[in-house]
Every structure is written in structure tokens, then in C-alpha cells.
Motif scaffolding. Structure first.
Motif, PDB file in Angstrom:
ATOM      1  N   LEU A  28       0.852  -1.258  -0.040  1.00 48.55           N
ATOM      2  CA  LEU A  28       0.130  -0.247   0.150  1.00 48.55           C
ATOM      3  C   LEU A  28       0.845   1.319  -0.051  1.00 48.55           C
ATOM      4  CD1 LEU A  28      -2.860  -0.919   2.706  1.00 48.55           C
ATOM      5  CD2 LEU A  28      -3.010  -0.361   0.074  1.00 48.55           C
ATOM      6  N   ARG A  29       1.967   1.261   0.845  1.00 48.50           N
ATOM      7  CA  ARG A  29       2.985   2.502   0.704  1.00 48.50           C
ATOM      8  C   ARG A  29       3.544   2.572  -0.583  1.00 48.50           C
ATOM      9  NH1 ARG A  29       3.791   0.722   6.277  1.00 48.50           N
ATOM     10  NH2 ARG A  29       5.606  -0.796   5.526  1.00 48.50           N
ATOM     11  N   GLN A  30       3.599   1.535  -1.365  1.00 47.65           N
ATOM     12  CA  GLN A  30       4.251   1.582  -2.727  1.00 47.65           C
ATOM     13  C   GLN A  30       3.247   2.118  -3.696  1.00 47.65           C
ATOM     14  OE1 GLN A  30       5.667  -2.061  -3.785  1.00 47.65           O
ATOM     15  NE2 GLN A  30       7.220  -2.303  -2.262  1.00 47.65           N
ATOM     16  N   VAL A  31       1.937   2.057  -3.509  1.00 49.50           N
ATOM     17  CA  VAL A  31       0.819   2.518  -4.598  1.00 49.50           C
ATOM     18  C   VAL A  31       0.132   3.696  -4.105  1.00 49.50           C
ATOM     19  CG1 VAL A  31       0.986   0.065  -5.588  1.00 49.50           C
ATOM     20  CG2 VAL A  31      -0.771   1.011  -3.458  1.00 49.50           C
ATOM     21  N   GLU A  32       0.384   4.137  -2.878  1.00 52.44           N
ATOM     22  CA  GLU A  32      -0.258   5.330  -2.254  1.00 52.44           C
ATOM     23  C   GLU A  32      -0.254   6.699  -3.113  1.00 52.44           C
ATOM     24  OE1 GLU A  32       0.170   5.924   1.810  1.00 52.44           O
ATOM     25  OE2 GLU A  32       2.189   6.687   1.345  1.00 52.44           O
ATOM     26  N   GLY A  33       0.760   6.838  -3.887  1.00 57.63           N
ATOM     27  CA  GLY A  33       1.102   7.889  -4.423  1.00 57.63           C
ATOM     28  C   GLY A  33       0.518   7.770  -6.058  1.00 57.63           C
ATOM     29  N   THR A  34      -0.229   6.756  -6.474  1.00 56.08           N
ATOM     30  CA  THR A  34      -0.752   6.707  -7.762  1.00 56.08           C
ATOM     31  C   THR A  34      -1.741   7.649  -7.959  1.00 56.08           C
ATOM     32  OG1 THR A  34       0.135   4.439  -7.621  1.00 56.08           O
ATOM     33  CG2 THR A  34      -1.395   4.822  -9.468  1.00 56.08           C
ATOM     34  N   PRO A  35      -1.828   8.064  -8.998  1.00 53.98           N
ATOM     35  CA  PRO A  35      -2.924   9.014  -9.136  1.00 53.98           C
ATOM     36  C   PRO A  35      -4.421   8.131  -9.406  1.00 53.98           C
ATOM     37  CG  PRO A  35      -0.955   9.907 -10.657  1.00 53.98           C
ATOM     38  CD  PRO A  35      -0.642   8.735 -10.004  1.00 53.98           C
ATOM     39  N   GLY A  36      -5.380   8.574  -8.631  1.00 54.22           N
ATOM     40  CA  GLY A  36      -6.560   7.903  -8.605  1.00 54.22           C
ATOM     41  C   GLY A  36      -6.593   7.056  -7.599  1.00 54.22           C
ATOM     42  N   PHE A  37      -5.646   6.818  -6.563  1.00 49.28           N
ATOM     43  CA  PHE A  37      -5.859   5.782  -5.719  1.00 49.28           C
ATOM     44  C   PHE A  37      -6.809   6.058  -4.600  1.00 49.28           C
ATOM     45  CE2 PHE A  37      -4.039   4.449  -1.533  1.00 49.28           C
ATOM     46  CZ  PHE A  37      -4.124   2.895  -2.024  1.00 49.28           C
ATOM     47  N   ILE A  38      -6.782   7.602  -4.028  1.00 48.96           N
ATOM     48  CA  ILE A  38      -7.790   7.944  -3.389  1.00 48.96           C
ATOM     49  C   ILE A  38      -9.190   7.805  -3.882  1.00 48.96           C
ATOM     50  CG2 ILE A  38      -9.038   9.931  -2.159  1.00 48.96           C
ATOM     51  CD1 ILE A  38      -6.262   8.901  -0.745  1.00 48.96           C
ATOM     52  N   SER A  39      -9.432   7.822  -5.153  1.00 45.53           N
ATOM     53  CA  SER A  39     -10.717   7.824  -5.724  1.00 45.53           C
ATOM     54  C   SER A  39     -11.115   6.276  -5.788  1.00 45.53           C
ATOM     55  CB  SER A  39     -10.725   7.951  -7.403  1.00 45.53           C
ATOM     56  OG  SER A  39     -10.342   9.458  -7.479  1.00 45.53           O
ATOM     57  N   ILE A  40     -10.070   5.352  -5.626  1.00 50.19           N
ATOM     58  CA  ILE A  40     -10.482   3.872  -5.731  1.00 50.19           C
ATOM     59  C   ILE A  40     -11.263   3.626  -4.338  1.00 50.19           C
ATOM     60  CG2 ILE A  40      -9.410   1.571  -5.581  1.00 50.19           C
ATOM     61  CD1 ILE A  40      -7.654   2.326  -7.790  1.00 50.19           C
ATOM     62  N   LEU A  41     -10.207   4.354  -3.282  1.00 53.18           N
ATOM     63  CA  LEU A  41     -10.876   4.186  -2.031  1.00 53.18           C
ATOM     64  C   LEU A  41     -12.330   4.455  -1.763  1.00 53.18           C
ATOM     65  CD1 LEU A  41      -7.600   5.084   0.300  1.00 53.18           C
ATOM     66  CD2 LEU A  41      -8.303   3.013  -0.797  1.00 53.18           C
ATOM     67  N   VAL A  42     -12.512   5.817  -2.464  1.00 53.05           N
ATOM     68  CA  VAL A  42     -13.937   6.430  -2.384  1.00 53.05           C
ATOM     69  C   VAL A  42     -15.120   5.180  -2.949  1.00 53.05           C
ATOM     70  CG1 VAL A  42     -15.450   7.941  -3.224  1.00 53.05           C
ATOM     71  CG2 VAL A  42     -13.154   8.756  -2.458  1.00 53.05           C
ATOM     72  N   GLN A  43     -14.578   4.428  -3.870  1.00 53.41           N
ATOM     73  CA  GLN A  43     -15.455   3.418  -4.581  1.00 53.41           C
ATOM     74  C   GLN A  43     -15.672   2.428  -3.659  1.00 53.41           C
ATOM     75  OE1 GLN A  43     -13.961   2.221  -8.516  1.00 53.41           O
ATOM     76  NE2 GLN A  43     -13.249   4.064  -9.014  1.00 53.41           N
ATOM     77  N   ILE A  44     -14.367   1.963  -2.936  1.00 53.00           N
ATOM     78  CA  ILE A  44     -14.774   0.838  -2.034  1.00 53.00           C
ATOM     79  C   ILE A  44     -15.680   1.179  -0.822  1.00 53.00           C
ATOM     80  CG2 ILE A  44     -13.387  -0.344  -0.045  1.00 53.00           C
ATOM     81  CD1 ILE A  44     -10.961  -0.332  -2.205  1.00 53.00           C
ATOM     82  N   LEU A  45     -15.293   2.600  -0.287  1.00 52.83           N
ATOM     83  CA  LEU A  45     -16.247   2.874   1.030  1.00 52.83           C
ATOM     84  C   LEU A  45     -17.852   3.004   0.312  1.00 52.83           C
ATOM     85  CD1 LEU A  45     -13.771   5.625   2.185  1.00 52.83           C
ATOM     86  CD2 LEU A  45     -14.532   3.655   3.242  1.00 52.83           C
ATOM     87  N   GLY A  46     -17.784   3.378  -0.970  1.00 59.03           N
ATOM     88  CA  GLY A  46     -19.189   3.708  -1.396  1.00 59.03           C
ATOM     89  C   GLY A  46     -20.053   2.312  -1.937  1.00 59.03           C
TER      90      GLY A  46
END
Length: 943
Positions: A28-46
């Protein structure tokens, strides 16, 4: 990276195999800076298909990620990968909708995240947020409306502690509160728990909005009338009995009573902070509002409170302790205004006998706590900090203010009531006696002790017979809480003089007997009482044979209760009986050390507390009971050391005993104890006037502590550093490593942005200590010292001379005194000679202390010893004025010494001055304030 992969990684973070967890966290630390990563988290939460555990893991991660990466300044400073703008926009567009669908444990984490984003982005970078909130508030969907309230509360919380630019809050209140008011008026007619929860949020938002300011919108009657009416309806609202739990503790926390409590808090704040002319003063900007409020709403609120109190007295309704707390708080304030007092007046006796008195009696809950957990009872009932915040505290304050401010009307009636209760108890047959009522009566009169013992009270002389009749017999009571109350009464009436010394002896025997009681709270209360009894000489003399036993009992109790409740008692005993305790000093110190280490081991064991999937370390917690208890032990050690100042050989032995205390605290960075630890180091090194090998052994640890976590404690550390230099000079000048450490401390203090001018003074004082004690052997530091000081002396004028800049001038003067030729050469080389002497002589009047004047004289005399041809030309031309300065300083020196001697007498030889020469010269906080009688008559400028 796709959504499924990210989902699997977060699912693995709570895997039973720690290796799988660690691997997932690394990925997770390796990929957290990838553009769109936060958007994926939003999808999971929703997503409604994702299990709660994974969503909770995602929400915690997101909260921490936003905390560290949302604010651009923090990202730049700490080299953290920033969150992409697209991800930010996705979060903002979806967060309110997600809050509707997620379970409460996840929602709690996301609300914290939302608050963080709002604190940074609202209103400039999230302009449509309030419109989004209003859309949710205006829907007929209960869940969406609930989230709308939560979202509104978060944005209001952004401004709770903000001092500047609160204009957005004004706009929020004006646009949103009419909507929430309408919702609340409808919810108030319901009985459901969901309705109560929504009302709680509305009341909480209102509470924050009026905490420090009352906006014009909320002052207007068009808003004020419906809000006050609503809150009074909530206070009066009947809660069906079937909704209440049989468990009293659960009932106290019941949601509808939390809503009532919050409504009372808001009404009280409107009255006490903004609406009571008797409290806010004539100069307040709310004067006009207060006059209107006290006339229109004060009586209305008071009558509702009195009606509810009457129903509570008649047992027609149940009220939580917090609601009773706010009732008492309002009554306390209402009695200060004549309008509300006229309404209260006819109820005053009823309030004393049926509202105040029952709350002061020993209750079944008190007895259950005493029996089940006596330590917790001590913490909650005997600790003044705990007691201050307890619901009964407001009742006590109401009683005291009632007796004080409405004395003529009620004071004697209160005393008569107390006397009747006590006489009834005394005369009743054993089977009819109610010991709880006697405890309440004694507690009530104990609260009024200061008023009773005043000369004008007219009843102070009756208190000794009162004690013999009603207090002393309870030392042998079969009820332990009455034995404790007897001890407490002696503490409350500690200023009372016993005319009959036999009565004092009875009191002393009763307390010492209670110190051996089988009940822990009784023993603790007895020790607290004994602290005040030792003001009597006969008690002190009687105690001497038992001192070892008493100190041992105090240590045992401290070990049992882990609180600072008894630290003041131990300190007092050590100070009063210092001579008698000297033979036991080593044994006592070792016991105090062991107590401290045991407390701190317990503290360390419980320092990391897991909460909601996170780890809250000790540095994130408030000062705990254990650190306060440890601090109390350390203060007792310091007092003991000070009492042994005349026995340096004994102090040297105590240093070895205390070494584990010092090293443990510094190595583990227990910053809450730094002040106490450095007091001990200072006392050891100053009292012995030498630095032992034991104390030199911890110097490097002190240095590391300063560099790591102690820079903010430089004012506490400085006295010890000064002692090391002053009393360990020979070892210091032979050790270049020690010199480099001290120089690094000086440089850090003078340059660090974390310190203010007052704290930087320690750097100047260290420079002086080094130069005065190490003459001729630290030439290499003179240049760096002058450079450090002149970073702060640039553009200094006499009108802008702060206390710190005065010390900067003295630091350069010390350089000149240390080595005149070298210092002048450095000043000339840096083209600073004229600048410095102009600053110095422009401010010569401000050298008001004896130390200042002597330093000026010896420094100028040392300059005069230099052949004229070796002086800078600027000094050669002004030499006559230098002589005039010396003569003027000499003339004013006797007056300065006289002032110092008077100051020493005034403080009874206990100087509070922190000068390194230990003189009490009455130093002013601002050097612009000239000392009395210190007019040197010097107006010239040699340049």
C-alpha cells in the motif's frame, strides 16, 4: 491499479498472519501515490458489497493519509507524496453520499477526515459545501437529513477554536440555523432514539456557535424566541418510564437526557455569558442584549428549571446528574440579579433543604463505589481536580454563593437547618438514625467553613463546642464514611483555633487513629487532614516520635492509589520536619525512588492504548493520574534535598540513590516530568557546590534530552547547566567534548525558531556563565558568541530595548571583560565597535541591578588597562566619557545595593530572582522601566 487489487490489500491488513499484514501494508505504501488511488478508496467505501472490516481499514487509512497529505505546506516540509487534485475532487463530490451508507464505526473515521479537509479547504476551495449540506437537510430521507446535520456540525467545528476570520461561521449560522430550527421543532414532538440523536447534533451545533460569540442573527428576537422556546420544551419534555434503563449508569447516558443536558448548557450560556447584566459588566458589547434577555427570558428559564426541580423533589420525574448540574449552575448565576433573585427568593429554603442537601448526602452509589473500588472512590471523591468537574460541584458552588451573596436572608436559615438535622440524628434511637443525612449536614457546613470563620459571622466561637458535640464522636463511628467525614471537617476548619487544648488533643488522636483504619479512603482522608493540623505546635511535637511510621504510611498509600492527592502532605512533612527526618533521609529517598519507579513502570505498561483500530501513545494522552503521582513524588524528593542543603556529604550519597530516577525519566523522554527532574538535578548540583562523578555521568544524557525533546524546557534546564559550569569548572575546561556540547546548546537556543525572546535569555546567561568561570581557556568561542548575539542586536534602539536584548548587550560586555583585546579585535574586524558601544551607552540607565553595575565597572576598568594606542580610534576619542560613566555607576551602586537588601528583606531572604549570581536585585521584566532611586544622571553619548 484496479479496485479489486486495492480491496484485497486492505482485506489483508487485518489478516490473522502478521506477515501477511506487513506485506500488504508495504504494498500500500508503494502505490499510495498513484493518481486515482484515493478515488479507488472512495469507490470501496461507497460499495454496499464490501464488508465492514475492510471499509473500516480503508477509512482509518484515508483519515491518516488526509492528515498527512492534504495540506500542501505539510507535504512540502515532510517530503510526503501529495494527493492529486482529481482525487480531492472525487472525495468532495462523494463523501456526503458515502456517509449515508456506511456503518457508524466507519462514519466516525470519515467525519474526522471530512473535518480535516474542511479546515483546509472551506470556504475558498469548497465553495458549494454548504449548498450540498442544505440539499441533504431539505430531503425527506431521515438518513440523508441525519448526515446533513453531521456535515453541518463538522464545518461549524472548524471555527470552534479559531480566533481570526470567523465571518464564514456567521454566514453558516444565518443560512443553516433556520433550517435546523424547523427540523428540531418537529423532532421535539417525537420519542424515538433517532429523533433524540438528531436533536443532540442540532443542540451541539448551537452550543459551538454561541461558545465565544453571539452573532447578530442569534441575538435577534426572531431567532432567539423560537430557539429558547424549543430548548425549554426539551427541558420539560416527559421521557416515558419504559424507555429508561434500570441500570443507573446507563440511564445517566440515555440519549434524551444528553439532549436535555445540552439544551440546559445552551440556556445557561446564553444567560451567564451574554444575558445577565450582573455578570457581564457595563462595558460589554452585549449590554443591550443582556438587559433584554434578563427581562424577557431569565424568569422564563428560571421558572421552568424550578418546576422541573420541584417535580424531581416530589419524585414525579427522574433527572440525570448532568441536568441537575446545569440547574444548580443556573441557580448560582440567577441569584446575582435582582429580578431573577426575587423569583428564587421564595424557593430558596426549599432549594437548600430538598435540592442541595440530598445531593451532598452520602449516596448508595457512593457506598457501592467505596466497597467495590475504594481507589476509584478516592480519585472521584477526594481528588480536588476530579471533584471540581463532578456534578455535585455546581451544587456546592450554588450553596456557597447563596450563603455569601444572600447572606442576610438565608445564611442563618441554612445553619438552622443543618443544626436540626444533626440534633435529630443525635436524639434519634439507634434504629432510626440516618447516618447519610448526618454526613450531608457535616459536608454542607464544611462547605461554608470560610464564611463561618469570618469575624463578622458571629458564630465562629460556637464551632469548638460544635466539634465536640457532632464531629469528634464520629472518629469512632461504625460507618466508615462518617469517620472520613470527621477527618474532612478538621481539614475544612483548619483555620480554627482550639481554645481548649484538650479538644485539639482529641482531634489529633482521632486523626492518627484513622490513619490506621481498615478502610483505605479513611486513611487517605486522615493523612490529608493531618497536613493542616501540623500548624499547631503541640501537634508537631506529638508527631515527632511517629514520623517514620507516618512517612511510611504516606508512601504505602501513594503506592496504593497512584495519584498526587498525597504529594502535598509528604512535601509539607518533609519541609516542616526536615531536621527530624535527616537520620532517615537515605532510607526515605530510596523508598521515594522505588515508589517513583514502580509508578512509572505501571505508566509505561499502559502508555499505548488501542482505540478504534488506532494506537494512541502516551504523548497523545492528557497527563494521567500516574504521571501526576510521579510528579508529586519528585516534588517531595526535591523538598527533601533542599532541607539537606547544609549536609553536602549526605547529598552526595543521595545522588547515587536518585540516579535511576533521573536516567529513567530522561531516557524514556517523560516530558511531563522534565520540570521536576531538572529541579532535582539543579538542587543536587547547587546544594553540594560541586559536581560529582555521578552527576557528570548524566551530563551527556541531559545534552541528548535537550537536543531530542527538551528544547522547550530550556528555562528548566538552564540552572543545572549553569551549576555544571560554575561548580565543575576544572573538569569542564579540560574536556573539549563538554565544551562543544554547551556551545551547541547556546547556538541552538540563540537560533531556534521554537524559542521566544524570554527563553533565549538562557542562551545569554550561559554565555556569561562560560566566560566568567572559564577565563583564559575558551578564546575560540568569543567570536561565535558575539556573532550569535549580534543577530539579535541589529537596529536596536533604547526605545525598543527588550529584556532579551539587554541580556544580549551584557553577553558582549562579558566578552569584553573576558578578553578585552580579543573582543575589541573581533568587533573591529566585523565593523561592530561603534554600533555596540552606541547601543551600550544609550541604554546605560537600564543597568539597574547590582550585578549589572559591577559588570559595567570591571569591564570598563579592564578596557582602561589597555594602552591607548591599542584601542580602536572610536574609543580613543571618547575616553573622558568612559570615565564619567564609571563614576556615575559608582555613585548609583550604593543605592542599588540598598534596593537589593530591601528586596531581600521583603521576601524574607527567599529570592525569586533567577540571575546566575543569585542576587535578588528586583530585575524588571522590561528594562525600559527604570529602577526606583537609580537615576544615574547620565545623558551623554561618547560617539
Amino acid at each position: 491499479m484496479d479496485t479489486h487489487t486495492v480491496y484485497q490489500l486492505f482485506s489483508a491488513t487485518y489478516h490473522s498472519d502478521p506477515n501477511v499484514q506487513k506485506q500488504a501494508e508495504g504494498q500500500l505504501r508503494q502505490v499510495e501515490g498513484t493518481p486515482g488511488f484515493i478515488s479507488i478508496l472512495v469507490q470501496i467505501l461507497g460499495s454496499e458489497e464490501i464488508e465492514v472490516q475492510t471499509k473500516q481499514a480503508v477509512s482509518i487509512y484515508l483519515k491518516n493519509r488526509v492528515r498527512s497529505s492534504w495540506v500542501s505546506e505539510e507535504v512540502t516540509t515532510h517530503n510526503i507524496i501529495p494527493i492529486e487534485q482529481q482525487d480531492r475532487d472525487t472525495f468532495k463530490a462523494n463523501i456526503l453520499g458515502i456517509l449515508v451508507t456506511v456503518p457508524n464505526p466507519v462514519r466516525v473515521q470519515l467525519l474526522d477526515t471530512l473535518n480535516r479537509v474542511l479546515a483546509n479547504d472551506f470556504p475558498n476551495k469548497w465553495a458549494d459545501y454548504i449548498n450540498q449540506v442544505h440539499a441533504f437537510l431539505g430531503t425527506n430521507d431521515a438518513k440523508m437529513a441525519y448526515v446533513g446535520l453531521l456535515a453541518l456540525l463538522q464545518v461549524i467545528r472548524v471555527y470552534q477554536w479559531r480566533i481570526e476570520d470567523k465571518s464564514p461561521l456567521v454566514e453558516i449560522v444565518q443560512s443553516s440555523f433556520p433550517i435546523t430550527l424547523q427540523m428540531a421543532q418537529s423532532l421535539c414532538n417525537e420519542n424515538s432514539l433517532d429523533a433524540a440523536e438528531m436533536l443532540r447534533i442540532i443542540m451541539k451545533a448551537y452550543s459551538i456557535a454561541i461558545q465565544y460569540e453571539l452573532t447578530q442573527h442569534l441575538q435577534d428576537n426572531s431567532s432567539l424566541v423560537p430557539w429558547v422556546t424549543l430548548m425549554l420544551q426539551i427541558v420539560e419534555k416527559h421521557i416515558p418510564q419504559e424507555m429508561l434503563s434500570e441500570d443507573l449508569e446507563e440511564r445517566q447516558k440515555f440519549i434524551w437526557y444528553r439532549v436535555k443536558r445540552r439544551s440546559c448548557q445552551n440556556l445557561n450560556r446564553l444567560f451567564s455569558r451574554y444575558g445577565n447584566p450582573a455578570q457581564i459588566g457595563q462595558t460589554s458589547k452585549y449590554t443591550a442584549f443582556a438587559e433584554n434577555f434578563v427581562q424577557q427570558f431569565g424568569p422564563q428559564i428560571l421558572r421552568v428549571y424550578l418546576q422541573q426541580t420541584d417535580r424531581w423533589i416530589k419524585k414525579e420525574t427522574w433527572l440525570s446528574q448532568k441536568v441537575l448540574f446545569f440547574f444548580a449552575e443556573f441557580y448560582r448565576d440567577a441569584l446575582t440579579h435582582k429580578l431573577t433573585w426575587q423569583i428564587m427568593k421564595s424557593y430558596a429554603e426549599t432549594l437548600v433543604t430538598h435540592f442541595i442537601f440530598p445531593q451532598l448526602c452520602f449516596t448508595e452509589e457512593d457506598e457501592d463505589l467505596w466497597v467495590d473500588d475504594p481507589v476509584d472512590y478516592i480519585h472521584k471523591r477526594l481528588d480536588p481536580l476530579e471533584d471540581f468537574s463532578a456534578p455535585v460541584a455546581a451544587t456546592i458552588t450554588f450553596l456557597m454563593n447563596l450563603a455569601k451573596y444572600r447572606n442576610k436572608f438565608i445564611f442563618k436559615k441554612i445553619l438552622n437547618f443543618i443544626n436540626n438535622v444533626l440534633e435529630t440524628y443525635r436524639d434519634a434511637p439507634p434504629e432510626s438514625k440516618d447516618p447519610r443525612q448526618k454526613d450531608g449536614a457535616l459536608k454542607m457546613i464544611g462547605c461554608l467553613a470560610d464564611l463561618i470563620l469570618r469575624k463578622k459571622s458571629g458564630i465562629a466561637h460556637h464551632m469548638e463546642p460544635f466539634f465536640t458535640a457532632y464531629v469528634f464522636p464520629e472518629f469512632q463511628s461504625q460507618y466508615p464514611y462518617l469517620r472520613a467525614r470527621a477527618c474532612d471537617m478538621l481539614m475544612r476548619f483548619n483555620k480554627m483555633d482550639f481554645e481548649n487544648k484538650a479538644n485539639l488533643a482529641i482531634a489529633f488522636r482521632g486523626v492518627t487513629t484513622c490513619m490506621r483504619d481498615t478502610e483505605l479512603p479513611v486513611r487517605v482522608q486522615a493523612c490529608l487532614s493531618l497536613q493542616f493540623m501540623i500548624q499547631h505546635e503541640s501537634v508537631r511535637n506529638a508527631l515527632i516520635p511517629s514520623l517514620p511510621m507516618i512517612m511510611q504510611e504516606l508512601l504505602n498509600l501513594t503506592n496504593q492509589i497512584d495519584a498526587d492527592t498525597l504529594s502535598g502532605v509528604m512535601e509539607e512533612f518533609v519541609e516542616v520536619f526536615s531536621e527530624e527526618l535527616t537520620p532517615f533521609a537515605i532510607q526515605l529517598t530510596e523508598q521515594l525512588r522505588n515508589t517513583f519507579l514502580r509508578i512509572m513502570q505501571d505508566y509505561q505498561d499502559s502508555a499505548a492504548v488501542p482505540v478504534s483500530g488506532e494506537l494512541i501513545t502516551s504523548t497523545e494522552l492528557d497527563i494521567s493520574d500516574k504521571t501526576m503521582a510521579a510528579s508529586g513524588v519528585l516534588k517531595t524528593i526535591t523538598t527533601l534535598l533542599l532541607s539537606l542543603e547544609s549536609t553536602p556529604e549526605l547529598l552526595s550519597r543521595l545522588e547515587n540513590a536518585l540516579l535511576p530516577v533521573i536516567t529513567y525519566s530522561l531516557e524514556n523522554a517523560i516530558i511531563d516530568l522534565y520540570e521536576d527532574i531538572f529541579d532535582i538535578i539543579d538542587t543536587c548540583t547547587f546544594s553540594t557546590k560541586q559536581i560529582s562523578q555521578t552527576m557528570w555521568g548524566i551530563f551527556e544524557l541531559i545534552y541528548k534530552t535537550f537536543k531530542d525533546t527538551g528544547i522547550d524546557y530550556i528555562e528548566e534546564i538552564f540552572p543545572s547547566l549553569d551549576n555544571y559550569i560554575s561548580y565543575g569548572t576544572q573538569f569542564f575546561i579540560q574536556n573539549t567534548t563538554l565544551q562543544r556540547m554547551i556551545n551547541d546548546i547556546v547556538e541552538t537556543v540563540m537560533t531556534s525558531d521554537r524559542l521566544n525572546e524570554s527563553e533565549r535569555i538562557c542562551g545569554c546567561k550561559l554565555i556569561e556563565s562560560i566566560l566568567l568561570n572559564c577565563r583564559g581557556v575558551v578564546d575560540q568561542y568569543v567570536g561565535p558568541f558575539i556573532d550569535l548575539v549580534f543577530k539579535h542586536l541589529s537596529n536596536t534602539k533604547s526605545t525598543s530595548l527588550t529584556n532579551f536584548k539587554f541580556y544580549c548587550i551584557e553577553a558582549v560586555i562579558n566578552c569584553l571583560y573576558y578578553n578585552p583585546l580579543l573582543s575589541l579585535h573581533i568587533l573591529e574586524e566585523r565593523n561592530l565597535t561603534q554600533t555596540f558601544f552606541s547601543i551600550w551607552f544609550d541604554n546605560i540607565k537600564k543597568f539597574s541591578r547590582v550585578h549589572d553595575k559591577k559588570l559595567v565597572v570591571v569591564t570598563l576598568c579592564s578596557l582602561m588597562e589597555i594602552p591607548v594606542e591599542q584601542l580602536p580610534s572610536i574609543l580613543q576619542t571618547g575616553w573622558p566619557q568612559v570615565l564619567e560613566v564609571i563614576l556615575t555607576i559608582f555613585k548609583s551602586l550604593p543605592k542599588a545595593e540598598e534596593n537589593r537588601n530591601e528586596m531581600e528583606k521583603m521576601y524574607d531572604n527567599e529570592s525569586d530572582d533567577d540571575d546566575d549570581d543569585g542576587e535578588a536585585d528586583g530585575e524588571s521584566e522590561n528594562r525600559g522601566d527604570q529602577a526606583v532611586g537609580d537615576d544615574d544622571g547620565w545623558e551623554g553619548n561618547i560617539l
